[in-house]
Design an enzyme around this catalytic site. Structure first.
Site, PDB file in Angstrom:
ATOM      1  N   ASN A  44       0.833  -1.192   0.000  1.00  0.00           N
ATOM      2  CA  ASN A  44       0.000   0.000   0.000  1.00  0.00           C
ATOM      3  C   ASN A  44       0.874   1.249   0.000  1.00  0.00           C
ATOM      4  OD1 ASN A  44       0.584  -0.848   2.693  1.00  0.00           O
ATOM      5  ND2 ASN A  44      -1.078   0.380   3.513  1.00  0.00           N
ATOM      6  N   GLU A  46       0.372   5.258   0.694  1.00  0.00           N
ATOM      7  CA  GLU A  46      -0.546   6.300   1.169  1.00  0.00           C
ATOM      8  C   GLU A  46      -0.082   7.681   0.705  1.00  0.00           C
ATOM      9  OE1 GLU A  46      -0.986   5.619   5.405  1.00  0.00           O
ATOM     10  OE2 GLU A  46      -2.217   3.830   5.001  1.00  0.00           O
ATOM     11  N   CYS A  55      -4.237   0.757  -2.388  1.00  0.00           N
ATOM     12  CA  CYS A  55      -4.172  -0.530  -1.679  1.00  0.00           C
ATOM     13  C   CYS A  55      -3.114  -1.426  -2.332  1.00  0.00           C
ATOM     14  CB  CYS A  55      -5.509  -1.251  -1.750  1.00  0.00           C
ATOM     15  SG  CYS A  55      -6.804  -0.503  -0.763  1.00  0.00           S
ATOM     16  N   GLU A  57      -3.249  -4.535  -3.049  1.00  0.00           N
ATOM     17  CA  GLU A  57      -3.798  -5.439  -4.063  1.00  0.00           C
ATOM     18  C   GLU A  57      -3.852  -4.769  -5.430  1.00  0.00           C
ATOM     19  OE1 GLU A  57      -4.988  -4.702  -1.073  1.00  0.00           O
ATOM     20  OE2 GLU A  57      -6.338  -6.238  -0.308  1.00  0.00           O
ATOM     21  N   CYS A  86     -10.589  -4.716   0.493  1.00  0.00           N
ATOM     22  CA  CYS A  86     -11.677  -3.733   0.555  1.00  0.00           C
ATOM     23  C   CYS A  86     -12.607  -3.942  -0.648  1.00  0.00           C
ATOM     24  CB  CYS A  86     -11.111  -2.311   0.565  1.00  0.00           C
ATOM     25  SG  CYS A  86     -10.517  -1.751  -1.042  1.00  0.00           S
ATOM     26  N   CYS A  89     -11.093  -3.165  -4.102  1.00  0.00           N
ATOM     27  CA  CYS A  89     -10.160  -4.186  -4.601  1.00  0.00           C
ATOM     28  C   CYS A  89     -10.906  -5.443  -5.041  1.00  0.00           C
ATOM     29  CB  CYS A  89      -9.112  -4.522  -3.542  1.00  0.00           C
ATOM     30  SG  CYS A  89      -7.912  -3.187  -3.309  1.00  0.00           S
TER      31      CYS A  89
HETATM   32  N1  THU Z   1      -5.293  -1.454   2.621  1.00  0.00           N
HETATM   33  C1  THU Z   1      -4.755  -2.280   1.686  1.00  0.00           C
HETATM   34  O1  THU Z   1      -3.695  -1.999   1.114  1.00  0.00           O
HETATM   35  N2  THU Z   1      -5.417  -3.424   1.403  1.00  0.00           N
HETATM   36  C2  THU Z   1      -6.525  -3.862   2.063  1.00  0.00           C
HETATM   37  O2  THU Z   1      -7.029  -4.937   1.755  1.00  0.00           O
HETATM   38  C3  THU Z   1      -7.103  -3.053   3.128  1.00  0.00           C
HETATM   39  C4  THU Z   1      -6.545  -1.692   3.294  1.00  0.00           C
HETATM   40  C5  THU Z   1      -4.539  -0.242   3.000  1.00  0.00           C
HETATM   41  C6  THU Z   1      -5.111   1.048   2.531  1.00  0.00           C
HETATM   42  C7  THU Z   1      -4.529   2.006   3.545  1.00  0.00           C
HETATM   43  O3  THU Z   1      -3.218   2.374   3.128  1.00  0.00           O
HETATM   44  C8  THU Z   1      -4.390   1.197   4.815  1.00  0.00           C
HETATM   45  O4  THU Z   1      -4.456  -0.166   4.398  1.00  0.00           O
HETATM   46  C9  THU Z   1      -5.466   1.469   5.842  1.00  0.00           C
HETATM   47  O5  THU Z   1      -6.724   1.400   5.291  1.00  0.00           O
END
Ligand code: THU
Length: 130
Positions: A44, A46, A55, A57, A86, A89
């Site tokens: 991920n 941010e 994300c 994925e 999520c 995704c």
């Molecule tokens: N996140 C993912 O990368 N994948 C998931 O399946 C759930 C959430 C990340 C997004 C964000 O950077 C952090 O987790 C918190 O939501």
């Protein structure tokens, strides 16, 4: 652990260390297996504009697509605590394969694994008719 996916799970756990998650502190790693046996990894990423965060994925999937590979067979996702993908995704992976195997693993305990099929995680998913 499902031995068939042992290597994929390890790759998801390893790539997780590359996560850029200064806002949530929630690091996620994803390893995508394609039908031809290649693996594409993602973490991920941010951003201070929080809605721009990516994300793990979708990073893994877009890396594969960019390399011309769209035939997805499985994706392992590592986080602590373990996190199922999520909704965005789920929709994104179903575009390419509603039957993709989704392996959710606790990054700090690789024996803790749950296996799903994407369509089961997103019933009655949307598909735009081509
Ligand atoms: N996140 C993912 O990368 N994948 C998931 O399946 C759930 C959430 C990340 C997004 C964000 O950077 C952090 O987790 C918190 O939501």
């Amino acid at each position: 652990m499902d031995t068939k996916y042992k290597q994929l799970i390890q790759q998801a756990i390893e790539i997780r260390s590359r996560a850029y998650a200064p806002y949530s502190q929630f690091q996620v790693g994803a390893a995508l297996l394609t039908a031809d046996g290649q693996t594409f990894c993602g973490c991920n990423v941010e951003n201070g504009v929080l809605g721009l965060s990516l994300c793990a994925e979708r990073v893994a999937m877009t890396r594969a697509i960019t390399d011309g590979v769209r035939d997805f067979s499985a994706i392992a996702i590592a986080a602590n605590p373990a996190a199922t993908p999520c909704g965005s995704c789920r929709q994104f992976m179903i575009e390419f394969n509603p039957e993709i195997t989704v392996i959710v693993v606790d990054a700090d305990n690789c024996e803790s694994v749950k296996v799903f099929q994407a369509a089961e995680l997103l019933p009655d998913f949307f598909r735009l008719q081509k």
